[in-house]
Design a protein around this motif. Structure first.
Motif, short mmCIF file in Angstrom:
data_model
loop_
_atom_site.label_atom_id
_atom_site.label_comp_id
_atom_site.label_asym_id
_atom_site.label_seq_id
_atom_site.Cartn_x
_atom_site.Cartn_y
_atom_site.Cartn_z
N GLY A 1 0.81 -1.22 0.00
CA GLY A 1 0.00 0.00 0.00
C GLY A 1 0.84 1.27 0.00
O GLY A 1 0.44 2.29 -0.58
N ASP A 2 2.02 1.21 0.64
CA ASP A 2 2.84 2.43 0.70
C ASP A 2 3.43 2.78 -0.66
O ASP A 2 3.37 3.93 -1.09
N TYR B 1 -5.78 -2.99 -4.63
CA TYR B 1 -5.64 -1.53 -4.71
C TYR B 1 -6.19 -0.93 -6.00
O TYR B 1 -5.96 0.25 -6.27
N VAL B 2 -6.94 -1.72 -6.78
CA VAL B 2 -7.47 -1.15 -8.03
C VAL B 2 -8.52 -0.07 -7.76
O VAL B 2 -8.86 0.69 -8.66
N PHE B 3 -8.99 0.02 -6.53
CA PHE B 3 -9.98 1.06 -6.20
C PHE B 3 -9.35 2.46 -6.21
O PHE B 3 -10.05 3.47 -6.31
N LEU B 4 -8.03 2.53 -6.12
CA LEU B 4 -7.37 3.84 -6.02
C LEU B 4 -7.44 4.60 -7.35
O LEU B 4 -7.25 4.01 -8.41
N LEU C 1 -1.59 4.41 6.12
CA LEU C 1 -2.30 3.36 6.87
C LEU C 1 -1.66 2.00 6.65
O LEU C 1 -1.60 1.18 7.56
N SER C 2 -1.16 1.77 5.44
CA SER C 2 -0.57 0.47 5.13
C SER C 2 0.72 0.24 5.92
O SER C 2 0.89 -0.79 6.58
N THR D 1 -7.86 -1.10 2.77
CA THR D 1 -6.43 -1.37 2.93
C THR D 1 -6.16 -2.42 4.00
O THR D 1 -5.27 -3.26 3.84
N LEU D 2 -6.90 -2.39 5.08
CA LEU D 2 -6.54 -3.21 6.24
C LEU D 2 -7.56 -4.27 6.67
O LEU D 2 -7.18 -5.23 7.33
#
Ligand code: AMP
Ligand code: MN
Ligand code: MN
Length: 329
Positions: A29-30, A61-64, A156-157, A192-193
């Protein structure tokens, strides 16, 4: 912050027209949040910005915003190259082979080896995305809502939702700022979590049945067969290490993830006072005091034996130096 360095970077970014941003293999995520967040901030000035991850964008992470535009190789004819969240050039895979050195490297690993023309490395900062949350405005750029969402994902990641020992008040303040820039904290946190697919849950199940514990070390393995059985599509541990390291009673947690190319990905996590970054470095990897990793050539069984043996010896040396007694209290 170093004002001379910041104004040099500001000048260089303002002059760049076609920027490429590269992240590391087995992206987390970072690296994804940092890369996409910086891309959004740079795109506000009509620059062309391309993001590159050798392993592509993980489903999670495709939602980003911007995730669908990530490439798996560096396009020709760029004029400025940035690498984020990578402690050495090998972490980027093969995508930079044969190319001139990166213009700017932004990272936060204590095991960082310089490889760029400008090195912007702050090992005390919890996430590369947190460095960027502070630096983007000082480089004359704006944190848009899209950038804020990506940067919050990164923070957060790497802090696992502000629960790592490295988390300081400034990280929480930065997250609050990003919420005010439009990031949806609940949504980002959840995705993310918390969110898990059924395949990830099955994959975790495989790892959980193989937990071993001895001499203050807890470890487990994930084989290629486990991946097939659980129908997990990724090449990482699906964050199982975060669950394993929450199990009380050990100083160090280790997870071995078998890879397709005869390599085993090893992840270490440790309690405060035990530095696993040096152990990872001994195996050709790196990381932070409490979270480190390495990719090692060999079979799952062999690597497991070698790494556990060396980790035991390392803890033994700490015990001899009196540290472990303190840790046991
Ligand atoms: P991981 O166990 O992959 O979650 O990684 C823990 C930390 O160590 C992260 O900050 C990674 O960036 C870093 N890390 C993992 N693998 C490597 C490696 N092969 N070389 C350098 N750093 C690594
Ligand atoms: Mn990373
Ligand atoms: Mn990071």
């Amino acid at each position: 912050m170093n004002h001379d360095l910041d104004s040099t970077i500001q000048r260089q970014l303002a002059a760049a027209q076609n920027i490429v941003i590269v992240g590391h293999i087995r992206p987390d995520g970072d690296v994804i949040g940092s890369m996409l967040g910086l891309a959004h901030a740079l795109r506000t000035d009509n620059r062309r910005v391309t993001c590159v991850l050798q392993d592509g964008m993980p489903e999670k992470y495709v939602f980003l915003p911007g995730a669908s535009e990530v490439l798996t190789s560096v396009p020709p004819n760029y004029d400025y190259l940035i690498v984020v969240d990578s402690s050495d050039i090998q972490r980027t895979g093969q995508v930079l082979e044969g190319l001139p050195p990166a213009n700017l490297v932004i990272d936060h690993h204590r095991t960082h080896d310089d490889f760029g023309l400008i090195e912007y490395v702050l090992p005390e900062v919890e996430a590369t995305a947190l460095i960027l949350t502070r630096s983007i405005p000082s480089w004359g750029l704006t944190i848009t809502k899209e950038a804020a969402t990506c940067l919050l994902t990164g923070i957060l990641s790497d802090t696992i939702g502000f629960r790592t020992g490295s988390t300081r008040p400034a990280a929480l303040r930065a997250a609050a700022d990003l919420m005010e820039h439009g990031a949806d904290f609940h949504d980002v946190y959840q995705r993310t979590l918390s969110d898990k697919t059924i395949a990830e849950a099955r994959y975790w199940g495989q790892g959980l049945t193989k937990i071993q514990q001895s001499d203050a070390i807890l470890w487990s393995t994930l084989s290629l067969h486990d991946r097939i059985l659980s129908r997990y599509q990724g090449n990482d541990d699906a964050d199982l290490i975060n669950l394993l390291s929450a199990i009380k009673g050990s100083l160090v947690t280790v997870l071995f993830v078998e890879q397709e190319d005869g390599i085993v990905k090893v992840s270490w996590r440790s309690v405060e006072g035990v530095d696993v970054s040096a152990l990872a470095r001994d195996f050709g990897g790196g990381g932070h005091m409490a979270a480190a990793g390495a990719e090692i050539n060999g079979s799952l069984q062999d690597i497991q034996e070698r790494v556990i043996h060396k980790t035991k010896r390392y803890l033994e040396a700490l015990r001899l130096s009196g540290l472990k007694e303190n840790l046991d209290d």
